[in-house]
Design a protein around this motif. Structure first.
Motif, PDB file in Angstrom:
ATOM      1  N   GLU A 116       0.826  -1.200   0.000  1.00  0.00           N
ATOM      2  CA  GLU A 116       0.000   0.000   0.000  1.00  0.00           C
ATOM      3  C   GLU A 116       0.868   1.260   0.000  1.00  0.00           C
ATOM      4  O   GLU A 116       0.573   2.242  -0.697  1.00  0.00           O
ATOM      5  CB  GLU A 116      -0.931   0.012   1.225  1.00  0.00           C
ATOM      6  CG  GLU A 116      -2.056  -1.005   1.181  1.00  0.00           C
ATOM      7  CD  GLU A 116      -1.567  -2.453   1.284  1.00  0.00           C
ATOM      8  OE1 GLU A 116      -0.529  -2.677   1.956  1.00  0.00           O
ATOM      9  OE2 GLU A 116      -2.203  -3.342   0.679  1.00  0.00           O
ATOM     10  N   HIS A 117       1.945   1.229   0.771  1.00  0.00           N
ATOM     11  CA  HIS A 117       2.868   2.364   0.813  1.00  0.00           C
ATOM     12  C   HIS A 117       3.496   2.577  -0.562  1.00  0.00           C
ATOM     13  O   HIS A 117       3.632   3.710  -1.042  1.00  0.00           O
ATOM     14  CB  HIS A 117       3.959   2.110   1.864  1.00  0.00           C
ATOM     15  CG  HIS A 117       4.962   3.212   1.970  1.00  0.00           C
ATOM     16  ND1 HIS A 117       6.307   2.977   2.220  1.00  0.00           N
ATOM     17  CD2 HIS A 117       4.843   4.560   1.850  1.00  0.00           C
ATOM     18  CE1 HIS A 117       6.951   4.123   2.248  1.00  0.00           C
ATOM     19  NE2 HIS A 117       6.097   5.096   2.032  1.00  0.00           N
ATOM     20  N   GLU A 120       1.039   4.274  -2.855  1.00  0.00           N
ATOM     21  CA  GLU A 120       0.887   5.692  -2.490  1.00  0.00           C
ATOM     22  C   GLU A 120       1.995   6.534  -3.121  1.00  0.00           C
ATOM     23  O   GLU A 120       1.755   7.632  -3.622  1.00  0.00           O
ATOM     24  CB  GLU A 120       0.927   5.852  -0.968  1.00  0.00           C
ATOM     25  CG  GLU A 120      -0.336   5.431  -0.250  1.00  0.00           C
ATOM     26  CD  GLU A 120      -0.192   5.567   1.267  1.00  0.00           C
ATOM     27  OE1 GLU A 120       0.747   6.255   1.715  1.00  0.00           O
ATOM     28  OE2 GLU A 120      -1.015   4.976   1.986  1.00  0.00           O
ATOM     29  N   GLY A 124       1.445   8.987  -6.469  1.00  0.00           N
ATOM     30  CA  GLY A 124       1.460  10.357  -5.956  1.00  0.00           C
ATOM     31  C   GLY A 124       2.483  11.254  -6.629  1.00  0.00           C
ATOM     32  O   GLY A 124       3.053  10.912  -7.676  1.00  0.00           O
TER      33      GLY A 124
END
Length: 326
Positions: A116-117, A120, A124
């Motif tokens: 998930e990191h 991101e 992003g």
């Protein structure tokens, strides 16, 4: 000779397109080549991207896909793209670091907290910033495809600790960070092209390699390597890139159509990837591969010197900190 044949293939494809289109000369055909098998989730996502592009543009844009290294290795496809003989390609970010140096940050082991990191960061501002990194080399990044986590697979013994890598020749991509990582863990990194790896494993040129589960499975490397150690040292995405020669030529409307089709393919590919990863692990175990899940603590400890080396560059240090603290 090999590159000459690649250019000849592209020349024939271009001429065929010109003569076959006739009154359809207003259709923008984008040629995309990659090195993956047609059963790979990335290829399937590209097929969907082509279908979406044709629909979104009302038939005014289309995608021609050349899979399975038909036009060369990842590095060769980038070079074809740079000289305008190819429009788009998909490469591992590990190969891209030779053309967009700051992308080597993704090759640092245990950079992300979890999947998930990683998403991101990739989706992003930092991810977009790095996609734009190659424009000075005539390369524009379009998106990242999920390529999971890379782990070691070996012929004769499992890798439970870094000690088990000592004395082993491990195939890596043409990536400085991959070579530094394997060295820090005690192995001997050996760059070999993906297409030559199966034979190299068979003949003992290398003792093992490192990659994600679907690549290990679809390449049939499990027929030679019977140990897969899920140390998950790097999360190294694939990158879809387009040559600035064609991007600069496209109208704003055409760019918008293409970007919409690309963005749709990302979510589709990530769903396919999750399914393929699970299937790959199940199938290689059925084929007799021993899958081990080593304690990652010792691996994380041994690669700290890699971070110390890269942090000597202030720009890289800042980039690492931005990712780690996100």
């Amino acid at each position: 000779m090999k590159k000459t044949s690649q250019y000849f293939i592209l020349f024939l494809a271009t001429m065929l397109s010109v003569f076959s289109c006739g009154e359809m000369s207003d259709v923008e055909t984008i040629k995309l080549a990659h090195s993956l098998d047609v059963n790979h989730s990335v290829h399937k996502a590209m097929v969907k991207m082509g279908e979406d592009l044709a629909e979104i543009s009302g038939g005014k844009m289309q995608l021609e896909i050349y899979p399975s290294q038909q036009l060369g290795t990842e590095r060769e496809c980038i070079e074809l793209l740079q000289i305008g003989s190819l429009d788009m390609t998909k490469v591992s970010v590990g190969v891209m670091e030779n053309f967009a140096p700051r992308m080597k940050v993704f090759g640092l082991p245990y950079l992300f907290k979890d999947r998930e990191h990683a998403f991101e960061i990739l989706d992003g501002p930092i991810g977009q910033e790095l996609l734009d990194e190659g424009t000075k080399y005539w390369i524009k990044g379009m998106c990242y495809y999920d390529a999971g986590s890379r782990s070691f697979y070996t012929k004769d013994k499992p890798i439970n600790t870094p000690e088990d890598l000592k004395g082993l020749k491990v195939r890596v991509m043409e990536s400085v960070t991959a070579m530094d990582m394997v060295k820090s863990l005690g192995g001997s990194p050996t760059p070999i092209s993906w297409g030559e790896l199966y034979t190299s494993l068979q003949q003992g040129v290398v003792d093992g390699a490192e990659n994600n589960p679907p690549s290990f499975y679809l390449s049939r490397h499990y027929e030679v390597c019977k140990y897969y150690s899920l140390d998950e040292h790097t999360v190294l995405p694939d990158v879809l890139i387009i040559g600035t020669h064609i991007w600069d030529r496209l109208s704003e409307q055409q760019r918008a159509w293409l970007k919409e089709a690309v963005d749709k393919s990302v979510g589709y590919q990530r769903k396919l990837w999750a399914e393929a990863e699970q299937e790959a692990l199940e199938e290689v175990q059925k084929a007799g591969v021993t899958v081990v899940r080593p304690d990652k603590t010792a691996f994380e400890e041994d690669v700290k010197d890699v971070y110390e080396t890269y942090s000597k560059d202030e720009d890289m240090k800042d980039l690492i900190n931005r990712i780690k603290n996100n």
